[in-house]
Design an enzyme around this catalytic site. Structure first.
Site, PDB file in Angstrom:
ATOM      1  N   GLU A 101       1.061   5.017  -5.318  1.00 53.77           N
ATOM      2  CA  GLU A 101       1.265   5.962  -6.413  1.00 53.77           C
ATOM      3  C   GLU A 101       2.176   5.354  -7.460  1.00 53.77           C
ATOM      4  OE1 GLU A 101      -0.430   9.014  -6.682  1.00 53.77           O
ATOM      5  OE2 GLU A 101      -1.404   7.769  -5.153  1.00 53.77           O
TER       6      GLU A 101
ATOM      7  N   LYS B  25       3.507  17.871  13.844  1.00 51.09           N
ATOM      8  CA  LYS B  25       2.429  17.527  12.916  1.00 51.09           C
ATOM      9  C   LYS B  25       1.861  18.736  12.175  1.00 51.09           C
ATOM     10  CE  LYS B  25       2.479  13.239  14.571  1.00 51.09           C
ATOM     11  NZ  LYS B  25       1.721  12.516  15.576  1.00 51.09           N
TER      12      LYS B  25
ATOM     13  N   ASP C 129       5.703   7.292  12.619  1.00 50.50           N
ATOM     14  CA  ASP C 129       4.493   8.073  12.845  1.00 50.50           C
ATOM     15  C   ASP C 129       4.271   8.914  11.576  1.00 50.50           C
ATOM     16  OD1 ASP C 129       2.453   9.697  13.664  1.00 50.50           O
ATOM     17  OD2 ASP C 129       3.445  10.400  15.480  1.00 50.50           O
TER      18      ASP C 129
ATOM     19  N   HIS D 103       4.205   8.612 -16.042  1.00 49.92           N
ATOM     20  CA  HIS D 103       2.974   8.301 -15.335  1.00 49.92           C
ATOM     21  C   HIS D 103       1.977   7.564 -16.225  1.00 49.92           C
ATOM     22  CE1 HIS D 103       4.769  10.798 -12.307  1.00 49.92           C
ATOM     23  NE2 HIS D 103       3.876  10.322 -11.463  1.00 49.92           N
TER      24      HIS D 103
END
Lengths: 404, 404, 404, 404
Positions: free
Chosen positions: D98, D227, D301, D391
């Site tokens: 990004e 998660k 993770d 951006h």
């Protein structure tokens, strides 16, 4: 008040409801206020003035008293409860204007009773207030958080110095940058106890602030979720955690509830999707309906419905029978204080043998069993397609001619 | 009922509350039921029997009627409202047993009134039911979802064939694997309209099921969040979306609310943390309190507090003044039907000029303004530390001698 | 910068990572930065420097580039997908360091493939940005909200003037006191499109602000839930809404997944309770695991896992078989732009036939089917008690001697 | 497998990715699998095969290994951290595609560093698994719940018999009708520890089931929110609870972040509304962005982003300066085990001095400080209107010619 001078509205006379100082709760003061309201609004307050409870008894429950509103009361039952505090058959007072509601709960109660009754267990009983402390820095806030356990005995002494009934059970800090929310958990006996524990907590916080370098504290942070729904209520904390459960034989389900266990359970499966899609808290059919009706009847703080109806209903098929339960993690209840002794409220609590000291656990078990009945009846009505029909039958007002 | 034979409990006689068929709502039927309850429970139901509203008028609102409960009623005001439907000064009926509540709302109303009143705007007005359809496969469910727009006119015709007042505005599908929740949104006029729109939706669904290969449908999925709190309510849909707002001059805030704007705004900032930490829905000080008291007074479906109190309060300092608003995205209200015409309820609605057809938007604006008053008063009480003191002063019941 | 003078820290030299202006993405610039980091931290960056993708290609994807990290890549499959955009058998690239994950997803894929494949359907495809406008009063905010529909054509023209690919579909206002959140929904083609639609929305807002009496606007309100979990995502809006579903014959379930359909469905039933008790958004076993592994492999914006893994999994028994689905309401995906073309990412997208324009719908269907496989495999592992064993077998690192 | 005979698809041969048994992690096995994938999909896996980490070291981290994906890595800093475990200036490795992300975090880090650094404190460190037990009745479930405290020592012995590193801290029951969720909380040292604590909990549950009349248990109930995002994470439990905070002088804010403290704080105020309206969990600008980039770089993770990014950011003006903090209640981190030692991951952890045993608390403090930088930088970009421009500048890919 010089800032006000630019605001003409603030200088206009404001007609307050008459105070009638020194005779605020005498019948004639109520009459005077009704006259004032009638004069200002054009309403006619005949029924409002037709109360039977002594107006003096309203002190502490209302200000600017005009009289009382009347809410229709029905009884649903019999409800066989097999609890540790409530054991026996009950008729549950429900005050509502929603047609079909009492009939629906009654049907569920009959199903439970014919099935051998509903078990009920009270598991946790504590109420919470959660002040928030502000510090100059994260370092100070962390140090405060770490020292909190050692202050517990002193906090307990401070808090309990303000009350005969409340006991401080534990305090739990939540560090948030330079602020710390401290959740104070109390046993409050048979009272709902909010005023009691707020006062106790305020005292404890004043002491705490003197021991540390807090810039200040605010006695409410909103974390305790009094009078609003939140996820934290699911873990208990706003009153009593109570469950009711029952196993209903297949034949009883079919005969009384008019639907097959599989179909009733399927209704719940589908409804889980609706709850998930909506981002709902907990899962239930309509806990709020029965709870509100019992609360109004029994002189409870009805606004607690907002937190107390966050609960979890389970309905499943086990060996062809229907196994069902409700879990109410934050059920607020009182059998003393508040409006519990006032006229009709005392009578309704007496219907359940729950008026006065020592009865709150019993009331909690009965309420849980009653709400279980309502969950079953609603799920069955959806499963059988009866819902629309029942409301056609019971939810119709009479023609206007009969309503005067 | 042969399955029942193995269940002895189910053969025990169950003593139902007397039906008194054909004279269910006559005064003597109510008396007979009270006598039954007194005999079975030992309670004495004198106050319950002392109702003034005609028992026949209770038909459609209650079953197994015993009489009525009385809830103390006070009036808070004056409240100056500058709405599109409500414009003027109001005295708001509040039925509660929570001491200090009426006084607290009154204080907020005085502050608003002296500040030139509260603006109020009604922005959205629709009620929803969300059935769920089940299909054999994702393919069928998808195809149904895609065809739904073309069925809208027919659905509208079907739904509106069952009602004079409800209008089907739009339907919105939520595909979930092989199931589809379809949210039906209606305009319901001045009634809360749940029974009306459930009936209409059931009719529309029956037609829809005949047009597609659905295995079945269930009229409630839980998605519409009737009588429960959920995130989807924040976007509107369970009744009226209404906002009230006001700018209170600094001097008025100080004089009437007893705190500085900065301190009141800081209370809200801190409370955002408590709400976030608790996983609360929306943000508010105690919307449920005022809402419940008005609902009970005005014969509303009080259990709707569970959904209607999900809202967002904003309080901030602007140029030294206090700028405040409440947004109630799912406010359920009625001025016709349900309990609205019953005795005291009709009188309380009349106090607000809101009894009968065409008044629901007006009631919504008044309620929003009243709740704004309560939010301001509570935030100020926390900011000034008055909260404990106020409850000491107003929340004390009289000695038992005065309470009989 | 004179305010800084009182803050000595601010005058200390701050050693920035070398800019290497004019050759920022040349290999020697990356080497210079690695040397800088090695000198400042003591780390040795040999593997970081062993990248094979051309450093110039990193422009637009990273700043202060040092090289690349390597994440182990496995392939899971075969996965038979029966979608509208993806039809065929796929091998899914998964980049992870969690042992047993690829094997677990592979098992679910084999079960699906042997069952005739997973259906997949794309239902909604839009991305959102939600600016917030502030007004002086509720009156102005209401008036703005009511006029919004008439401004839509002009807003569309403004927004679309900044982009070749994005199309403004609709705008939805949420009135909150004197503020209005306006949710802008766009079709973004095959790109994730956040930068595109933020730019377009900013342009549209500038125009809008010129048409009304807003005090100002802020292009992000947080309402669109980019990179975070929220309830609003369940209704779609952050990318693609896609479902995958399958019916797995009983024998296949038993043979491949090692558990009975009833036991797998029971795992989900129990897990609903855990989700409710936790206040979870949506319901799933471990959507985030597979999604993250595919995202890393395919050069997606991995942080979108936070929003994209909010979904709903259903697993139930139908006529003895296992019926399962996943619904992903806000799946963010791209096959052009961002990191999609970079070296390994392009290769992984090519494995799925999804590299480049026109492929995002296909990728969405494959991802949904792959995640369905993972849900089934995890639920089966819990049902059979295999979970611990599988992680013992596959989750063990080799002895250190083998790891250099 | 006779049930399968009616399902032709199940008899079709399924082409599994080559196992290469006995040489699964040898380079030639990876090559063989790449050849298999290339043959089946037409993709060319040159970059995937260009890994530098030894393939044998991937055992325990991946199955069906093909090679590795490469994710561009940048460094952001300097970041001055004043923690209890991390004290000094750091350069933070961030792997992302990004554009503008590294530059944005770097800007926030410079602002923090010039302001004297970010404080960081680790407050709670435990990981949880929450099995669910089913009983025949509410009575049995209640009795189990009440006896749980007495079983704690035995549970601890059972659980800890399976691990050298995990310690069972406490168990907390949640009664739900005839089921009980039991949350097991562990200290897991420097590992994320999920596999470890699942195994320990499974052992403890097996023992527990032998002591009571449970019908069975399931080791995962979903309550621990591994998660996925849920409200319960806000109270901590999925790893480390850590805060970072700083006070940034007004001049530094203006000079480095390009906006006034008041404007940055106002962005947060407005965003609270967006979060409330969306039903978001927690409050933050874009925690997931920085967290994901650091996770990928450091061999964490990565799917834990789903739970770990639930946090609360505060930004406010104090005496003209900017006071800011982030609270991460459930930050999952490891410095040993999982992917932490693998090639680039080990190098990135070494950049922070966090590789190996004893370093997880240090890593937690650095991560919190880094995310604080990102929150400040994003809020400032929104306040100043820089977001779109940044951006445009950094998020542009090079022309295709340069990308091969």
């Amino acid at each position: 008040m010089s800032e006000d001078e630019a605001t003409p509205a603030s200088r206009q006379p404001v007609a307050l409801v008459p105070r009638c100082t020194d005779r605020e709760y005498e019948a004639d003061a109520l009459a005077e206020r009704r006259a004032f309201i009638e004069a200002h609004t054009g309403a006619h307050l005949a029924h409002v003035g037709a109360y039977s409870i002594p107006s003096r008894a309203m002190r502490g429950n209302i200000e600017n008293a005009l009289g009382a509103v009347q809410v229709p009361l029905g009884a649903a039952g019999p409800l066989l409860v097999r609890g540790e505090h409530a054991a026996g058959t009950f008729y549950v007072p429900m005050a509502t204007t929603e047609g079909a509601l009492v009939r629906s709960y009654e049907r569920g109660m009959v199903a439970l009773t014919r099935s051998g009754g509903a078990s009920a267990r009270l598991f946790l009983d504590e109420n919470r207030v959660a002040p928030i402390f502000t510090f100059a820095s994260l370092e100070s806030a962390t140090s405060f958080t770490r020292r909190l356990p050692e202050w517990l005995p002193a906090l307990r002494a401070q808090a309990e110095s303000t009350t005969h009934h409340g006991r401080l059970l534990h305090v739990d800090p939540f560090l948030l940058g330079r602020r710390v929310i401290v959740s104070f958990s109390y046993a409050t006996g048979d009272a709902s106890g909010m005023n009691m524990i707020v006062k106790a907590t305020d005292r404890a916080c004043r002491w705490l602030a003197s021991q540390c370098d807090a810039q200040g504290y605010q006695v409410f942070s909103g974390h305790s979720s009094e009078k609003r729904a939140s996820g934290v209520l699911l873990a208990g904390g706003k009153g009593k955690k109570v469950c009711a459960a029952a196993r209903l034989p297949r034949g009883t389900v079919r005969a009384v509830l008019g639907a097959l266990p599989e179909d009733i359970a399927a209704v719940c499966q589908n409804s889980v999707l609706g709850h998930l899609q909506a981002g709902a808290l907990g899962f239930n059919a309509h806990l709020a309906n029965g709870l509100t009706a019992i609360y109004i009847a029994c002189g409870q703080d009805v606004a607690n419905v907002a937190n107390a109806c966050v609960g979890i209903t389970q309905i499943e098929v086990v060996e062809g029978d229907l196994e069902a339960s409700v879990t109410l993690p934050s059920l607020t209840l009182a059998t003393v204080g508040g409006g519990t002794a006032l006229g009709t409220a005392g009578e309704c609590l007496a219907m359940l043998g729950c008026l006065g000291a020592g009865q709150a656990p019993r009331l909690a078990e009965i309420v849980a069993a009653a709400l279980l009945a309502g969950e079953l009846s609603m799920a069955a009505a959806i499963a059988s397609g009866d819902f629309v029909l029942a409301h056609e039958t019971y939810g119709r007002n009479p023609p206007p001619a009969q309503r005067s």
